[in-house]
Write a protein that holds these residues in place. Structure first.
Motif, PDB file in Angstrom:
ATOM      1  N   ASN A 150       0.831  -1.209   0.000  1.00 16.65           N
ATOM      2  CA  ASN A 150       0.000   0.000   0.000  1.00 16.65           C
ATOM      3  C   ASN A 150       0.865   1.258   0.000  1.00 16.65           C
ATOM      4  O   ASN A 150       0.551   2.249  -0.654  1.00 16.65           O
ATOM      5  CB  ASN A 150      -0.921   0.007   1.225  1.00 16.65           C
ATOM      6  CG  ASN A 150      -2.053  -0.993   1.109  1.00 16.65           C
ATOM      7  OD1 ASN A 150      -2.416  -1.395   0.007  1.00 16.65           O
ATOM      8  ND2 ASN A 150      -2.593  -1.430   2.236  1.00 16.65           N
ATOM      9  N   ARG A 151       1.975   1.218   0.749  1.00 10.54           N
ATOM     10  CA  ARG A 151       2.868   2.377   0.801  1.00 10.54           C
ATOM     11  C   ARG A 151       3.572   2.570  -0.541  1.00 10.54           C
ATOM     12  O   ARG A 151       3.730   3.692  -1.027  1.00 10.54           O
ATOM     13  CB  ARG A 151       3.905   2.180   1.905  1.00 10.54           C
ATOM     14  CG  ARG A 151       3.328   2.395   3.325  1.00 10.54           C
ATOM     15  CD  ARG A 151       4.397   2.053   4.339  1.00 10.54           C
ATOM     16  NE  ARG A 151       4.546   2.798   5.523  1.00 10.54           N
ATOM     17  CZ  ARG A 151       4.156   4.011   5.856  1.00 10.54           C
ATOM     18  NH1 ARG A 151       3.483   4.723   5.033  1.00 10.54           N
ATOM     19  NH2 ARG A 151       4.424   4.542   6.987  1.00 10.54           N
ATOM     20  N   TYR A 185       2.442   1.562  -3.425  1.00  9.62           N
ATOM     21  CA  TYR A 185       1.380   2.003  -4.340  1.00  9.62           C
ATOM     22  C   TYR A 185       1.184   3.520  -4.251  1.00  9.62           C
ATOM     23  O   TYR A 185       1.135   4.219  -5.267  1.00  9.62           O
ATOM     24  CB  TYR A 185       0.083   1.271  -3.986  1.00  9.62           C
ATOM     25  CG  TYR A 185      -1.177   1.832  -4.598  1.00  9.62           C
ATOM     26  CD1 TYR A 185      -1.497   1.598  -5.928  1.00  9.62           C
ATOM     27  CD2 TYR A 185      -2.063   2.590  -3.830  1.00  9.62           C
ATOM     28  CE1 TYR A 185      -2.662   2.102  -6.488  1.00  9.62           C
ATOM     29  CE2 TYR A 185      -3.224   3.092  -4.371  1.00  9.62           C
ATOM     30  CZ  TYR A 185      -3.521   2.852  -5.701  1.00  9.62           C
ATOM     31  OH  TYR A 185      -4.680   3.362  -6.247  1.00  9.62           O
ATOM     32  N   ALA A 186       1.100   4.048  -3.006  1.00  9.92           N
ATOM     33  CA  ALA A 186       0.864   5.483  -2.823  1.00  9.92           C
ATOM     34  C   ALA A 186       1.993   6.302  -3.452  1.00  9.92           C
ATOM     35  O   ALA A 186       1.753   7.329  -4.094  1.00  9.92           O
ATOM     36  CB  ALA A 186       0.736   5.807  -1.335  1.00  9.92           C
ATOM     37  N   LYS A 187       3.232   5.838  -3.288  1.00  9.82           N
ATOM     38  CA  LYS A 187       4.375   6.589  -3.835  1.00  9.82           C
ATOM     39  C   LYS A 187       4.430   6.500  -5.355  1.00  9.82           C
ATOM     40  O   LYS A 187       4.737   7.483  -6.043  1.00  9.82           O
ATOM     41  CB  LYS A 187       5.671   6.063  -3.214  1.00  9.82           C
ATOM     42  CG  LYS A 187       5.818   6.455  -1.749  1.00  9.82           C
ATOM     43  CD  LYS A 187       7.156   6.060  -1.171  1.00  9.82           C
ATOM     44  CE  LYS A 187       7.269   6.569   0.261  1.00  9.82           C
ATOM     45  NZ  LYS A 187       8.549   6.204   0.906  1.00  9.82           N
ATOM     46  N   ALA A 221       1.717   8.678  -6.861  1.00  7.75           N
ATOM     47  CA  ALA A 221       2.069  10.098  -6.772  1.00  7.75           C
ATOM     48  C   ALA A 221       3.055  10.512  -7.864  1.00  7.75           C
ATOM     49  O   ALA A 221       2.991  11.642  -8.371  1.00  7.75           O
ATOM     50  CB  ALA A 221       2.651  10.404  -5.399  1.00  7.75           C
ATOM     51  N   ASP A 223      -0.722  10.553 -10.783  1.00  7.91           N
ATOM     52  CA  ASP A 223      -1.096  11.806 -10.116  1.00  7.91           C
ATOM     53  C   ASP A 223      -0.079  12.918 -10.354  1.00  7.91           C
ATOM     54  O   ASP A 223      -0.215  14.014  -9.802  1.00  7.91           O
ATOM     55  CB  ASP A 223      -1.247  11.583  -8.604  1.00  7.91           C
ATOM     56  CG  ASP A 223      -2.544  10.870  -8.258  1.00  7.91           C
ATOM     57  OD1 ASP A 223      -3.378  10.689  -9.166  1.00  7.91           O
ATOM     58  OD2 ASP A 223      -2.715  10.483  -7.092  1.00  7.91           O
ATOM     59  N   VAL A 272      -5.260  -1.620  -5.851  1.00  6.61           N
ATOM     60  CA  VAL A 272      -3.822  -1.638  -5.543  1.00  6.61           C
ATOM     61  C   VAL A 272      -3.155  -2.816  -6.241  1.00  6.61           C
ATOM     62  O   VAL A 272      -2.101  -2.687  -6.869  1.00  6.61           O
ATOM     63  CB  VAL A 272      -3.591  -1.725  -4.012  1.00  6.61           C
ATOM     64  CG1 VAL A 272      -2.101  -1.902  -3.692  1.00  6.61           C
ATOM     65  CG2 VAL A 272      -4.128  -0.474  -3.324  1.00  6.61           C
ATOM     66  N   CYS A 283      -8.240   2.886   2.101  1.00  8.16           N
ATOM     67  CA  CYS A 283      -8.104   4.295   2.477  1.00  8.16           C
ATOM     68  C   CYS A 283      -6.654   4.565   2.883  1.00  8.16           C
ATOM     69  O   CYS A 283      -6.216   4.077   3.924  1.00  8.16           O
ATOM     70  CB  CYS A 283      -9.052   4.646   3.624  1.00  8.16           C
ATOM     71  SG  CYS A 283      -8.983   6.398   4.073  1.00  8.16           S
ATOM     72  N   ASN A 284      -5.951   5.312   2.058  1.00 14.84           N
ATOM     73  CA  ASN A 284      -4.523   5.525   2.339  1.00 14.84           C
ATOM     74  C   ASN A 284      -4.281   6.541   3.457  1.00 14.84           C
ATOM     75  O   ASN A 284      -3.141   6.838   3.784  1.00 14.84           O
ATOM     76  CB  ASN A 284      -3.771   5.946   1.064  1.00 14.84           C
ATOM     77  CG  ASN A 284      -4.154   7.345   0.595  1.00 14.84           C
ATOM     78  OD1 ASN A 284      -5.069   7.966   1.128  1.00 14.84           O
ATOM     79  ND2 ASN A 284      -3.455   7.829  -0.418  1.00 14.84           N
ATOM     80  N   ASP A 344      -2.150   7.905   8.833  1.00 17.30           N
ATOM     81  CA  ASP A 344      -0.802   7.802   8.271  1.00 17.30           C
ATOM     82  C   ASP A 344      -0.298   9.234   8.058  1.00 17.30           C
ATOM     83  O   ASP A 344      -0.848   9.967   7.238  1.00 17.30           O
ATOM     84  CB  ASP A 344      -0.852   7.056   6.938  1.00 17.30           C
ATOM     85  CG  ASP A 344       0.525   6.795   6.358  1.00 17.30           C
ATOM     86  OD1 ASP A 344       1.436   7.604   6.623  1.00 17.30           O
ATOM     87  OD2 ASP A 344       0.693   5.806   5.630  1.00 17.30           O
ATOM     88  N   THR A 399       0.228  10.806   4.435  1.00 13.45           N
ATOM     89  CA  THR A 399      -0.926  11.203   3.617  1.00 13.45           C
ATOM     90  C   THR A 399      -1.886  12.122   4.368  1.00 13.45           C
ATOM     91  O   THR A 399      -2.559  12.950   3.769  1.00 13.45           O
ATOM     92  CB  THR A 399      -1.695   9.950   3.154  1.00 13.45           C
ATOM     93  OG1 THR A 399      -1.996   9.135   4.303  1.00 13.45           O
ATOM     94  CG2 THR A 399      -0.873   9.140   2.159  1.00 13.45           C
TER      95      THR A 399
END
Length: 692
Positions: free
Chosen positions: A345-346, A348-350, A353, A357, A418, A560-561, A584, A587
């Motif tokens: 998940n971490r 994925y978020a990076k 971004a 995004d 994800v 939900c990140n 977190d 985020t």
């Protein structure tokens, strides 16, 4: 690179004819193994124990790299690249260390029990961990891993319950053991994985090792370091004492959310069956490199490393700091990456971004590339693309070193979006597995070319499963369109029982050898399993609806990140759910600052406290939780109606979390009781006002 066996995606498992019983489905088996389950390594049937396994690898790969680690230079304050020990060198160290431990046990401690006694192992993943476990297989001892984050009460319980006489630990745990040694009557010797060589800090000042030795002397406990024991072993070599398949190889203590840990008795047969089942889906070999960071006290990490050792892989250990893990991965360049959803998940978020995004042309190209690759994935055309990989995604792959061919995830659900995004972003196969300690973490797994997210695959080659009615939750084997019920598992991977605990053993394994998982699932028309609920920790709301809070928490965590940790609460006197969420920071701060019009950082505790209490921030956060719940298919009564935001993380130290990252529900409830009461008071007040 890993090689995957191909099967028909549209028919992955079959219900064996004639096996249905009242209140249960028939027995589901992998489509390739309907006529018989795998109980060993079919290509190597003479391998029946973990001792046999390593001897087989040694004969084939003796001069190949096996265990890799990075060294720290205190002068330059830098880390080296990976330094490797070959299979032959590891064997030499196992012989020396094992002989030394056996000599200490018999000649120095005077123990008359020469084998089958328990050896404690307490450290993060490192070469000495593997060597310590392997001596148990060479000399027929029982390994007892201790979780790195175990609290003192649990350490004391496990040490005494398993009657551990000798413990091999990293240097940072020696003081903890000595501190509680008056409560550990069995403990006779501590072996440090780190050097205890004397060093003078200043004139007249004793070194830390001198203090530890004096302390251990005072407590009547022998203390050695790894090098001393290896030297003893070279001086007093011992013959091997090979174990038998049905003998216990390891006591793996499961940290339940309530009560004392239970020691799962895992036999050599269990381990070999797990390796055999894994190799029927994915075959690794001596050209593969694996990153080892999943705790070796947890069975998933052990199975991966055991399978890798059999395959002749290179096993590279992380430095022990999760914040530096990605650096270790880039340095190691693994081909196989076993991990857990929280880290994915971490990642994925990076990646999101920096791609979809991202502003301007980069973001525009990335969105188009991801859309194209996702469409190809859905159409069964795989995870690579000649144009988009060259333009964009080959650079993304470098975040994992550039060589990863397969990722394995398990231990918790991962969001559909994800999973598929990472499949196309990294252009590699991502397998999602399901299992439990009591079944060697080997129950089901997705196939290599699977493109439908949300499932946990079909039964492994060595496992059969069935679903059993759970009437109190309205789940039945006769449900349409698919049967639903508690997942039960049977096969050679299922454990022997809990050590010194007949009651829990009988409650967990039935008379026919079926392991009760406590999880609820359904099996679709392709023969794939989907986890939908949890039988344990269920409760009723005031209106009579059953709630499985862990299922709701998993949905919110994976979708939900903004959430790092979450606890969902409800009881039979209330008709709605509330929750405590630990945001977190990475985020949450940009999210909350944008809403509140502030510029708070983590170094501003006062400002952060105000953000956490800001009604506008809490309302916006709650809306994000609602969106995540809707995306995860939560029903109306499963949606949380209030949230309390806090930075008081659940941890082993404050007794709100087990070492395996499971929430201790009674303790969290007690800690946040005032906040929970305040949330319900607010709901009641709002309801009254609405009626006026």
């Amino acid at each position: 690179m890993p090689v995957f066996k191909k099967y028909d995606l549209n028919k992955q498992s079959i219900e064996v004819p004639g096996t249905r019983t009242p209140g249960a489905t028939g027995h589901y088996r992998h489509v390739g193994f309907v006529d018989g389950l795998v109980e060993n390594i079919r290509a190597d049937p003479t391998v029946k124990t973990l001792y046999d396994l390593f001897q087989s690898s040694l004969a084939k790969f003796q001069d190949k790299d096996m265990l890799g680690s990075r060294n720290y230079d205190p002068v330059t304050k830098t880390w080296s690249g990976y330094i490797w020990q070959s299979y032959r060198q590891v064997d030499q160290r196992v012989n020396a260390f094992g002989s030394g431990v056996m000599h200490i046990n018999e000649a120095i401690l005077g123990n008359t029990q020469l084998n089958r006694w328990s050896l404690g192992i307490w450290s993060l993943n490192r070469p000495e961990w593997f060597i310590s476990e392997m001596i148990c297989n060479y000399y027929n001892l029982v390994s007892v891993p201790l979780y790195e984050t175990l609290g003192p009460d649990a350490v004391e319980y496990v040490m005494n319950h398993a009657e551990i006489k000798v413990a091999v630990v990293s240097g940072n745990h020696i003081a903890s053991l000595l501190e509680m040694s008056d409560k550990l009557p069995n403990l006779r010797a501590i072996i440090s994985m780190d050097s205890l060589a004397e060093g003078v800090l200043a004139p007249g000042v004793s070194s830390a090792s001198s203090i530890l030795r004096a302390w251990s002397n005072d407590r009547g406990i022998k203390i050695y370091d790894f090098q001393q024991v290896e030297a003893l072993g070279r001086e007093y070599p011992r013959r091997h004492i090979p174990p038998q398949p049905e003998e216990v190889a390891s006591l793996c203590y499961t940290s339940g959310t309530t009560g004392q840990p239970k020691g799962a008795m895992l036999t050599h047969r269990n381990f070999i069956a797990a390796v055999g089942a894994n190799r029927e889906g994915m075959v690794t070999d001596h050209t593969d490199t694996v990153i080892s960071y999943l705790p070796l006290a947890h069975i998933m990490g052990r199975v991966v490393d055991t399978n890798s050792a059999y395959s002749g892989c290179r096993i590279g250990y992380f430095r022990g700091d999760l914040l530096l893990l990605m650096e270790d991965i880039v340095e190691l360049k693994p081909t196989f990456f076993p991990t857990v959803p929280r880290l994915l998940n971490r990642i994925y978020a990076k990646v999101v971004a920096s791609t979809v995004d991202a502003p301007g042309l980069v973001g525009k190209l990335a969105r188009r590339g991801v859309a194209t690759k996702l469409a190809n994935l859905e159409a069964g055309k795989g995870v690579t693309h000649p144009l988009w990989d060259r333009l964009l995604f080959n650079k993304v792959k470098m975040a994992l070193g550039g060589n990863v061919q397969a990722i394995l995830t398990g231990s918790a659900p991962i969001a559909k979006e994800v999973l598929n995004f990472l499949r196309v972003a990294f252009g590699c196969i991502i397998l999602e597995g399901y299992g439990a300690t009591e079944g060697m973490a080997t129950a089901t797994i997705t196939m290599a070319d699977e493109h439908q997210p949300g499932i946990v695959g079909c039964p492994r080659s060595g496992v059969e499963l069935k679903l059993v009615d759970v009437p109190e939750m309205n789940y039945f084997a006769t449900d349409k369109p698919f049967p639903r019920g508690e997942i039960m598992i049977r096969g050679a991977t299922v454990f022997k029982g809990y050590y010194k605990d007949e009651k829990n053993t009988l409650d967990t394994i039935d008379s026919e050898g079926w392991l009760k998982s406590g999880d609820i699932g359904f099996i679709d028309n392709r023969g794939c399993l989907t986890i939908i609920d949890r039988k344990k920790n269920i409760f009723k709301l005031a209106q009579g609806e059953y709630i499985a809070p862990e299922k709701i928490e998993n949905v919110l965590l994976s979708r939900c990140n903004l959430v790092m940790q979450i606890y969902v609460h409800g009881d039979s006197l209330e008709s709605t759910l509330v929750c405590v969420a630990i945001p977190d920071p990475e985020t949450f701060l940009p999210f909350a600052n944008a809403i509140a019009g502030t510029n708070v950082t983590m170094t501003d505790p006062v400002g952060l406290g105000k953000l956490l209490k800001d009604p506008k921030v809490k309302t916006a956060y709650l809306k994000e939780l609602e969106k995540a719940g809707q995306a995860g298919g939560l029903r109306g009564f499963e949606v949380v109606k209030r949230v309390h935001l806090s930075m008081d993380m659940f941890s082993v130290e404050n007794n709100m979390m087990t070492p395996t990252s499971k929430v201790r529900r009674p303790q969290v409830k007690e800690y946040f009781l005032d906040a929970i009461k305040s949330m319900y008071d607010d709901i009641h007040f709002t309801t009254i006002v609405a009626k006026l």
